[in-house]
Design a protein around this motif. Structure first.
Motif, PDB file in Angstrom:
ATOM      1  N   MET A 177      15.151  -5.654  29.514  1.00  0.00           N
ATOM      2  CA  MET A 177      14.544  -4.994  30.667  1.00  0.00           C
ATOM      3  C   MET A 177      15.618  -4.604  31.675  1.00  0.00           C
ATOM      4  O   MET A 177      16.630  -5.290  31.823  1.00  0.00           O
ATOM      5  N   LYS A 178      15.386  -3.503  32.377  1.00  0.00           N
ATOM      6  CA  LYS A 178      16.358  -3.000  33.346  1.00  0.00           C
ATOM      7  C   LYS A 178      16.101  -3.602  34.729  1.00  0.00           C
ATOM      8  O   LYS A 178      14.972  -3.988  35.048  1.00  0.00           O
ATOM      9  N   ILE A 179      17.171  -3.641  35.532  1.00  0.00           N
ATOM     10  CA  ILE A 179      17.097  -4.230  36.862  1.00  0.00           C
ATOM     11  C   ILE A 179      17.492  -3.200  37.917  1.00  0.00           C
ATOM     12  O   ILE A 179      18.548  -2.553  37.804  1.00  0.00           O
ATOM     13  N   VAL A 180      16.640  -3.015  38.914  1.00  0.00           N
ATOM     14  CA  VAL A 180      17.015  -2.247  40.100  1.00  0.00           C
ATOM     15  C   VAL A 180      17.906  -3.164  40.939  1.00  0.00           C
ATOM     16  O   VAL A 180      17.513  -4.299  41.229  1.00  0.00           O
ATOM     17  N   PRO A 181      19.130  -2.735  41.290  1.00  0.00           N
ATOM     18  CA  PRO A 181      20.053  -3.637  41.986  1.00  0.00           C
ATOM     19  C   PRO A 181      19.374  -4.358  43.154  1.00  0.00           C
ATOM     20  O   PRO A 181      18.847  -3.725  44.064  1.00  0.00           O
ATOM     21  N   GLY A 335      14.949  -5.549  41.851  1.00  0.00           N
ATOM     22  CA  GLY A 335      14.476  -6.517  40.868  1.00  0.00           C
ATOM     23  C   GLY A 335      14.124  -5.856  39.556  1.00  0.00           C
ATOM     24  O   GLY A 335      14.621  -4.771  39.238  1.00  0.00           O
ATOM     25  N   ILE A 336      13.256  -6.493  38.795  1.00  0.00           N
ATOM     26  CA  ILE A 336      12.900  -5.998  37.462  1.00  0.00           C
ATOM     27  C   ILE A 336      12.225  -4.634  37.585  1.00  0.00           C
ATOM     28  O   ILE A 336      11.249  -4.468  38.312  1.00  0.00           O
ATOM     29  N   GLU A 337      12.779  -3.660  36.885  1.00  0.00           N
ATOM     30  CA  GLU A 337      12.317  -2.273  37.004  1.00  0.00           C
ATOM     31  C   GLU A 337      10.865  -2.135  36.540  1.00  0.00           C
ATOM     32  O   GLU A 337      10.485  -2.619  35.472  1.00  0.00           O
ATOM     33  N   THR A 338      10.066  -1.461  37.335  1.00  0.00           N
ATOM     34  CA  THR A 338       8.638  -1.364  37.036  1.00  0.00           C
ATOM     35  C   THR A 338       8.332  -0.429  35.869  1.00  0.00           C
ATOM     36  O   THR A 338       7.273  -0.561  35.251  1.00  0.00           O
ATOM     37  N   ASP A 339       9.245   0.490  35.542  1.00  0.00           N
ATOM     38  CA  ASP A 339       8.985   1.401  34.433  1.00  0.00           C
ATOM     39  C   ASP A 339       8.804   0.658  33.122  1.00  0.00           C
ATOM     40  O   ASP A 339       8.174   1.183  32.187  1.00  0.00           O
ATOM     41  N   GLY A 340       9.356  -0.548  33.053  1.00  0.00           N
ATOM     42  CA  GLY A 340       9.229  -1.329  31.827  1.00  0.00           C
ATOM     43  C   GLY A 340       8.017  -2.233  31.800  1.00  0.00           C
ATOM     44  O   GLY A 340       7.857  -3.022  30.860  1.00  0.00           O
ATOM     45  N   LEU A 341       7.146  -2.132  32.818  1.00  0.00           N
ATOM     46  CA  LEU A 341       5.984  -3.012  32.922  1.00  0.00           C
ATOM     47  C   LEU A 341       4.691  -2.203  32.978  1.00  0.00           C
ATOM     48  O   LEU A 341       4.667  -1.081  33.494  1.00  0.00           O
ATOM     49  N   SER A 342       3.619  -2.784  32.501  1.00  0.00           N
ATOM     50  CA  SER A 342       2.294  -2.207  32.692  1.00  0.00           C
ATOM     51  C   SER A 342       1.829  -2.526  34.110  1.00  0.00           C
ATOM     52  O   SER A 342       1.847  -3.688  34.523  1.00  0.00           O
TER      53      SER A 342
END
Length: 391
Positions: A177-181, A335-342
């Motif tokens: 999963m990607k992280i927004v700094p 934090g954890i990028e929302t594009d990778g989440l439902s």
């Protein structure tokens, strides 16, 4: 023992997810390295926990995807959490701007969440180091336990003295999963030597409208001058929109021009400091009078000079050198990028059974109970999804 879900983090979001799933029949285990559950809840709101805000709406949150929070917030509202508070007989009051607090203690909120977890048969293990997290054959393995579903609810690195870390990002990266700094948010700003006169009036507070950058929203609350720079609710709010290099602008009086003209009419032999002291704290009035530097008595000051002074009062500009960091930040932005989440279930799109909720996710609320409401809403979304997957 085999579990249906393991939740990492016994904070607000994690406990909400745990009892939501547990009361729907899931076997849930909560793990946390801390010795107490809900440690951030306990210190929030001056110990009384600003547990939600009746004005909650998606526009009160910062995220790379401003639409992400809509689903969870619409399905678990402040009124839903308030109903839970009232069911447990917790007295509450509205302080200001829709902010709801316990009349008594934040401990009541933690006790309520733990009671709900107990009713759902949730097992909570504190003082537990997570170690390496395994994933094979559709099951997650943590600290000797196994489950087909895993929830990242370990928050962000703000307030490290409370045990906060960036472990959520390490776990997320492990699963691709990607992280927004991440960065400190709702945090005091520091000022340099060019603002030494304002740092010298540490402890002075006054109502302002504060804005970070050219496009950030303006927040009308109190600002506090500190020995390091700027703090207070208005500044904390603006700080979430501040980036290095941005200016922060304070409006001390929207009607400054009218006030100064009125003062010139009423007390023509007085100087600017006397006029400012009528609506600003004395020490701040003195610093501003020195900075604006009107050379004449008010009665001899032309309109153009008064307009210049009024302009400085309605747009007092600072160039912060930075923030006071995670140690003083109430929350973490990014934090954890929302594009990778439902947005409906908080489940990772690429890793079935993996969820991320609360402060660990790139959704950051305003000051005043909004971040707790995101914890409750995102936790409820994940907890509901965990139970649904069992069916």
């Amino acid at each position: 023992m085999e579990y249906d879900a393991i939740i990492l983090g016994a904070g607000g979001a994690g406990l909400q997810a745990a009892f939501t799933a547990g009361k729907a029949g899931a076997r849930v285990l909560v793990l946390d390295h801390a010795e107490k559950a809900g440690k951030k809840i306990l210190i929030s709101g001056g110990g009384r926990c600003n547990f939600t805000n009746t004005g909650t709406e998606p526009g009160c949150y910062i995220s790379q995807n401003p639409h992400f929070a809509k689903s969870a917030l619409s399905r678990y509202t402040p009124w839903d959490f308030l109903a839970l508070v009232e069911k447990h007989g917790i007295a509450w009051h509205e302080k200001t701007l829709g902010q709801l607090f316990c009349d008594g203690s934040a401990r009541q909120i933690v006790a309520m969440l733990l009671d709900e977890c107990a009713r759902g048969g949730v097992e909570i293990r504190l003082g537990t180091e997570l170690g390496e997290i395994g994933h094979a054959d559709g099951r997650f393995r943590v600290a000797g336990h196994s489950a087909p579903q895993l929830v990242i609810a370990t928050g962000g690195p703000s307030i490290p003295k409370m045990g906060a870390t960036g472990i959520a990002y390490d776990i997320a990266r492990q699963f691709g999963m990607k992280i927004v700094p991440p960065r400190p948010a709702l945090v005091p700003l520091t000022l340099g030597e060019d603002a030494a006169a304002f740092r010298a009036i540490s402890g002075v507070a006054c109502p302002v409208s504060a804005q970070a950058g050219a496009s950030g929203p303006a927040f009308s609350e109190a600002a506090l001058f500190t020995h390091k720079g700027l703090s207070g609710p208005a500044i904390l709010q603006a700080s979430s929109y501040w980036s290095p290099g941005d200016a922060v602008t304070l409006s001390l009086a929207a009607d400054a021009g009218d006030r100064l003209r009125d003062a010139r009419r009423r007390m023509p032999r007085s100087h600017l400091r006397a006029a400012l002291a009528e609506f600003l704290p004395n020490r701040l009035a003195e610093v501003l009078a020195q900075r604006i530097a009107l050379p004449r008595e008010l009665g001899n000051t032309p309109d153009a000079e008064l307009d210049r002074a009024a302009g400085m009062l309605t747009a007092l500009t600072f160039h912060p050198t930075g923030t006071e960091g995670y140690a003083k930040a109430e929350v973490t932005a990014g934090g954890i990028e929302t594009d990778g989440l439902s947005s409906r279930t908080m489940e990772a799109r690429a890793v079935p059974g993996l969820y991320a909720i609360g402060e660990a996710v790139d959704v950051t609320g305003w000051l005043g109970g909004y971040n707790f409401q995101w914890a409750w809403a995102s936790g409820a979304a994940a907890g509901t999804a965990i139970a649904a997957r069992m069916g």
